[in-house]
Write a protein that holds these residues in place. Structure first.
Motif, mmCIF file in Angstrom:
data_model
loop_
_atom_site.group_PDB
_atom_site.id
_atom_site.type_symbol
_atom_site.label_atom_id
_atom_site.label_comp_id
_atom_site.label_asym_id
_atom_site.label_seq_id
_atom_site.Cartn_x
_atom_site.Cartn_y
_atom_site.Cartn_z
ATOM 1 N N UNK A 1 47.343 46.796 102.650
ATOM 2 C CA UNK A 1 46.650 46.529 103.919
ATOM 3 C C UNK A 1 47.621 46.575 105.095
ATOM 4 N N UNK B 1 50.415 45.258 105.831
ATOM 5 C CA UNK B 1 51.264 44.187 106.347
ATOM 6 C C UNK B 1 52.706 44.642 106.248
ATOM 7 N N UNK C 1 41.712 47.266 107.086
ATOM 8 C CA UNK C 1 41.821 45.807 107.023
ATOM 9 C C UNK C 1 40.455 45.131 107.021
ATOM 10 N N UNK D 1 46.804 34.555 100.321
ATOM 11 C CA UNK D 1 48.263 34.390 100.285
ATOM 12 C C UNK D 1 48.667 33.198 99.435
ATOM 13 N N UNK E 1 47.778 30.027 104.401
ATOM 14 C CA UNK E 1 47.735 30.538 105.770
ATOM 15 C C UNK E 1 46.389 30.348 106.440
ATOM 16 N N UNK F 1 44.123 28.710 109.425
ATOM 17 C CA UNK F 1 44.481 28.445 110.812
ATOM 18 C C UNK F 1 44.328 26.952 111.080
ATOM 19 N N UNK G 1 44.465 24.996 113.558
ATOM 20 C CA UNK G 1 43.812 24.446 114.748
ATOM 21 C C UNK G 1 42.308 24.650 114.731
ATOM 22 N N UNK H 1 35.710 40.336 114.998
ATOM 23 C CA UNK H 1 36.049 41.677 114.516
ATOM 24 C C UNK H 1 34.782 42.489 114.284
ATOM 25 N N UNK I 1 55.096 33.120 110.306
ATOM 26 C CA UNK I 1 54.740 34.509 110.065
ATOM 27 C C UNK I 1 53.397 34.596 109.332
ATOM 28 N N UNK I 2 53.145 33.605 108.489
ATOM 29 C CA UNK I 2 51.902 33.605 107.724
ATOM 30 C C UNK I 2 50.668 33.614 108.598
ATOM 31 N N UNK I 3 50.737 32.956 109.758
ATOM 32 C CA UNK I 3 49.593 32.932 110.656
ATOM 33 C C UNK I 3 49.297 34.324 111.195
ATOM 34 N N UNK J 1 50.147 37.112 109.723
ATOM 35 C CA UNK J 1 49.713 37.956 108.609
ATOM 36 C C UNK J 1 48.269 37.691 108.242
ATOM 37 N N UNK J 2 47.887 36.396 108.224
ATOM 38 C CA UNK J 2 46.502 36.082 107.884
ATOM 39 C C UNK J 2 45.573 36.689 108.924
ATOM 40 N N UNK J 3 45.956 36.587 110.199
ATOM 41 C CA UNK J 3 45.106 37.139 111.259
ATOM 42 C C UNK J 3 44.986 38.653 111.121
ATOM 43 N N UNK J 4 46.117 39.311 110.848
ATOM 44 C CA UNK J 4 46.086 40.768 110.692
ATOM 45 C C UNK J 4 45.258 41.159 109.482
ATOM 46 N N UNK J 5 45.444 40.424 108.391
ATOM 47 C CA UNK J 5 44.726 40.776 107.169
ATOM 48 C C UNK J 5 43.218 40.658 107.368
ATOM 49 N N UNK J 6 42.792 39.773 108.289
ATOM 50 C CA UNK J 6 41.362 39.648 108.566
ATOM 51 C C UNK J 6 40.868 40.730 109.506
ATOM 52 N N UNK J 7 41.797 41.558 110.010
ATOM 53 C CA UNK J 7 41.393 42.668 110.865
ATOM 54 C C UNK J 7 41.457 42.378 112.346
ATOM 55 N N UNK J 8 42.000 41.215 112.739
ATOM 56 C CA UNK J 8 42.123 40.931 114.159
ATOM 57 C C UNK J 8 43.187 41.830 114.769
ATOM 58 N N UNK K 1 44.513 32.856 117.611
ATOM 59 C CA UNK K 1 45.310 32.223 116.558
ATOM 60 C C UNK K 1 46.644 31.727 117.090
ATOM 61 N N UNK L 1 47.750 27.596 119.183
ATOM 62 C CA UNK L 1 48.679 26.724 118.448
ATOM 63 C C UNK L 1 49.978 26.541 119.208
#
Ligand code: ATP
Ligand code: MG
Lengths: 266, 456
Positions: A72, A74, A100, A107, A111, A113, A115, A129, B348-350, B352-359, B368, B372
């Protein structure tokens, strides 16, 4: 298909029947990647069929995470081709975005979020999205939270949940984008033993729905139960790949034998 | 998994006992913190005596011996105390501060026009009020509309005279937005609906699709805009040039604009500095490093003495505008580094998680990363704002009559010649109140939103 697997011990019992089809959804051709001078992926060739469940294992630093993170984007690969759902991964941002949207990832460190509430974690991507209306996104999210058996936590924040619960939320969050491929990078390695099974439960349930899954894990029980194919990697190469039956009972390579003797020793 | 098998030994926890006396309550606190040992006791007594004498002499100077009514500094000094002595320098002459008070606050802004400043202040307070009204949604839009357009409305009000087309239009937009914000507040409380929903309902389009709703809203706002444009162009305010602006009003104008612009520009610069595009990265890095490495006073001098040489005369750069631009640039560079620090705290995980969701990048940053990071940065941001407010007093050195220069000027008034300490004390008090309030508010913010996300 039922998702209720709470009565099944995920690491033993019946093999979950495969619903694999002939259609290829992921195709890796001669993929190479370097971190600076370090050759981390060497000529990886892999093709994954729709509905196939693949478990990737291997010693630490062998490139397992790097491999699935390339799928994907990364991580960027430097040579070879990666096709996902027929779309080639290249520098074209549109292709990356499209891929994606269809590929979910879970993960090792969850990971989530921190907040956002659990529900907001799950609805953010569908809303922003996919442009889904908020009410519909919440409905979908609650369905998936029910499937991972934590609908009652929807209003809480990730920091208020246990590790196992957080990982299940992470799975639900990915599923809310209705992906057709799910990548898991050691989803249970950061968890205490009693939480591992609750996450594996959910993953077995997911396998039953016919999801295409690539799972990096050291949970060999899980591999035996759901995998169509086990891939063993070392030093950036695919050393051996086989059905779980053959892989565990009749490993070909001496490297595989050594690895298996190490992880099955205890 | 609970073990339910019976066993012979049953574990019974001991009951909790109350703590020994003298360790809790007022006595306990006193013993622990003030009289913990001989050294502590001596320090406590000496400290108490020091505090007492300091406050007592302050009281004598500022209140007991103070002169509240007089016509000149001489009169103050000659006032006779009940014990028969003259006040001399033993008491404060608040009379002079009282006489000059109007100038401390408004500078030389004409008395009969000061309502314009008060009106602008009231508008600002009202505009920001919805932030604290729980029923009102769209808080971000409210804040953004205020930050982006209020300065123009205020500038139009303060300046008056023949407003330029630009100021006319921007201040009308501001007025229209302000009215929209308050219509929204009213409908939110009266009908439990946002103004948008009410408008759509009234127009009878409620069951049509979203795109039509947008047109209805746009039409509604256009109507509001035209009305406020007509209203604003009917204003007939006498001109008050920036030379007459001064006092606390000027200080707050400069620092207010700098504070409002610092965060957005700081975010943009910080993101630019982390950008993968070399041109943007180099530009932002140079900007930040250049303006951070130069004292504000030099930037101010450059702005008022050198910039006019480079700019065409036709632009007729106003001194105050130059100063405000300079302070904003300075503030942006500092804020950029604070924001960058906050961004680095996000794992970095934040991303990556955002990218992996397609944002995509902007959505990832908006939903995101920034929320924070900003929460982590609240103490630094407010600290920076407080510093900025105090730094703006430097404009007195280049001859702008801010509160500090006004305070100095009063000591040179023939009637009040030599009146220095009292005005300075007054100015110090004003700064203390504003800064202390900001600092307290930031602590409150930290506790409420920056607290561990539901984990108290
Ligand atoms: N960003 C990076 N820069 C440089 N080297 C890296 C980077 N990420 C990983 N590596 C190296 O690449 C190799 C493969 O890493 P990878 O994370 O894919 O291993 P892994 O098989 O997932 O191991 P583990 O089981 O420990 O997670 C390791 O030797 C690691 O040190
Ligand atoms: Mg790994």
């Amino acid at each position: 298909m039922s998702m209720d697997t709470s009565t099944v011990d995920p690491t033993s019992g019946e093999y979950v029947a495969s619903t694999m089809s002939d259609e290829v959804v992921i195709e890796l051709v001669q993929v190479n990647k370097w971190y600076g001078e370090f050759h981390v992926l060497k000529d990886i060739a892999l093709s994954v069929n729709k509905g196939e469940r693949i478990v990737i294992c291997g010693p630490s630093g062998s490139g397992k995470s790097t491999l699935i993170r390339c799928i994907n984007r990364l991580e960027e690969h430097q040579a070879g081709d990666i096709l996902v759902n027929g779309t080639a991964l290249d520098t074209n941002v549109k292709n990356i975005d499209a891929i994606r949207r269809d590929v979910g990832m879970v993960f090792q460190s969850f990971n989530l979020f921190p907040h956002l509430t659990i529900l907001e974690n799950c609805t953010l991507a569908p809303i922003w999205v996919k442009g889904m209306p908020k009410a519909e996104a919440e409905k979908v999210a609650m369905q998936y939270l029910e499937r991972v058996k934590i609908p009652e936590q929807a209003a809480k924040y990730p920091g208020q949940l246990s590790g196992g619960q957080q990982q299940r939320v992470a799975i639900a969050r990915s599923l809310c984008m209705s992906p057709n491929i799910m990548l898991f990078d050691e989803p249970t390695s950061a968890l205490d033993p009693e939480m591992i099974s609750e996450v594996l439960d959910v993953m077995v349930g997911l396998a039953e729905t016919g999801m295409t899954m690539l799972v990096v894990t050291h949970e060999m029980g899980f591999a035996k139960k759901v995998a169509d194919r086990v891939i063993f990697m070392d030093q950036g190469e695919v050393v051996e790949q086989n059905t779980p039956d053959e892989f565990f009972n009749n490993p070909k390579s001496d490297r595989t034998k050594l690895f298996l003797s190490q992880i099955l020793a205890h | 998994m609970a073990d339910t098998t019976q066993s012979d030994v049953v574990f019974r926890p001991k009951p909790s006992l109350p703590p020994p006396p003298n360790t809790v309550g007022v006595v306990g606190w006193l013993r622990k913190n003030l009289f913990g040992g001989p050294v502590d006791t001596i320090l406590t007594i000496v400290g108490a005596w020091l505090i007492f004498t300091l406050f007592y002499s302050l009281y004598e100077y500022g209140i007991a011996n103070a002169v509240w009514t007089a016509n000149s500094y001489r009169e103050c000094l000659d006032t006779v105390l009940p014990n028969g002595e003259k006040v001399g320098h033993n008491g404060a002459c608040w009379a002079g501060v009282g006489v000059w008070m109007n100038q401390y606050i408004y500078g030389r802004y004409p008395d009969e026009e000061q309502w314009r400043i008060q009106l602008a202040l009231a508008l600002l307070v009202l505009w920001l009020l919805p932030f604290w009204l729980p029923k009102v949604e769209a808080k971000i839009q409210t804040g953004l509309s205020c930050v982006l357009t209020f300065p123009f409305l205020a500038a139009h009000l303060f300046l008056g005279g023949e407003a330029s087309i630009f100021l006319m239009i921007t201040s009308s937009i501001a007025l229209a937005l302000f009215i929209a914000v308050w219509l929204n507040v009213i409908t939110s409380y009266a009908m439990n609906k946002s103004i948008g929903k009410v408008l759509v309902g009234v127009s009878g389009m409620a069951d049509k699709d979203d795109r039509l709703h947008k047109y209805v809203l746009m039409a509604g706002f256009a109507l509001l805009l035209v009305m406020s444009l007509i209203y604003v162009s009917s204003w007939d305010l006498p001109e008050v040039t920036t030379q007459a602006w001064g006092g606390l009003f000027l200080t707050l104008t400069i620092s207010g604009i700098a504070i409002a612009s610092a965060l957005p520009s700081g975010v943009v610069l910080a993101l630019g500095r982390r950008s993968k595009m070399p041109v943007i990265r180099v530009f932002c890095t140079v900007w930040i490093e250049m303006f951070r490495s130069v004292p504000l006073i030099t930037i101010l001098f450059m702005a008022v003495t050198m910039m006019p040489l480079f700019l065409p005369v036709a632009l007729n750069p106003d001194k105050l505008v130059m100063v405000i631009v300079a302070v904003c640039i300075f503030a942006s560079a500092y804020m950029a580094e604070i924001v960058r620090g906050g961004l680095q705290a996000i794992s970095k995980g934040q991303y990556e998680a955002a990218q992996a969701l397609g944002l995509n990048y902007w959505k990832m940053m908006t939903f995101i990363v920034m929320p924070q990071a900003l929460k982590l940065m609240i103490p630094n941001i407010v600290g920076n704002f407080i510093g900025l407010l105090k730094d703006t007093t430097l404009v007195s050195i280049i001859g702008l009559y801010d509160i500090l220069l006004m305070v100095k000027a009063s000591g040179q008034d023939p009637n009040w010649l030599g009146l220095h300490s009292e005005p300075l004390l007054f100015a110090a008090g004003v700064f203390f109140i504003i800064c202390f309030a900001m600092s307290k508010y930031s602590q409150h913010l930290e506790r409420t939103i920056a607290g561990g996300y539901g984990r108290r």
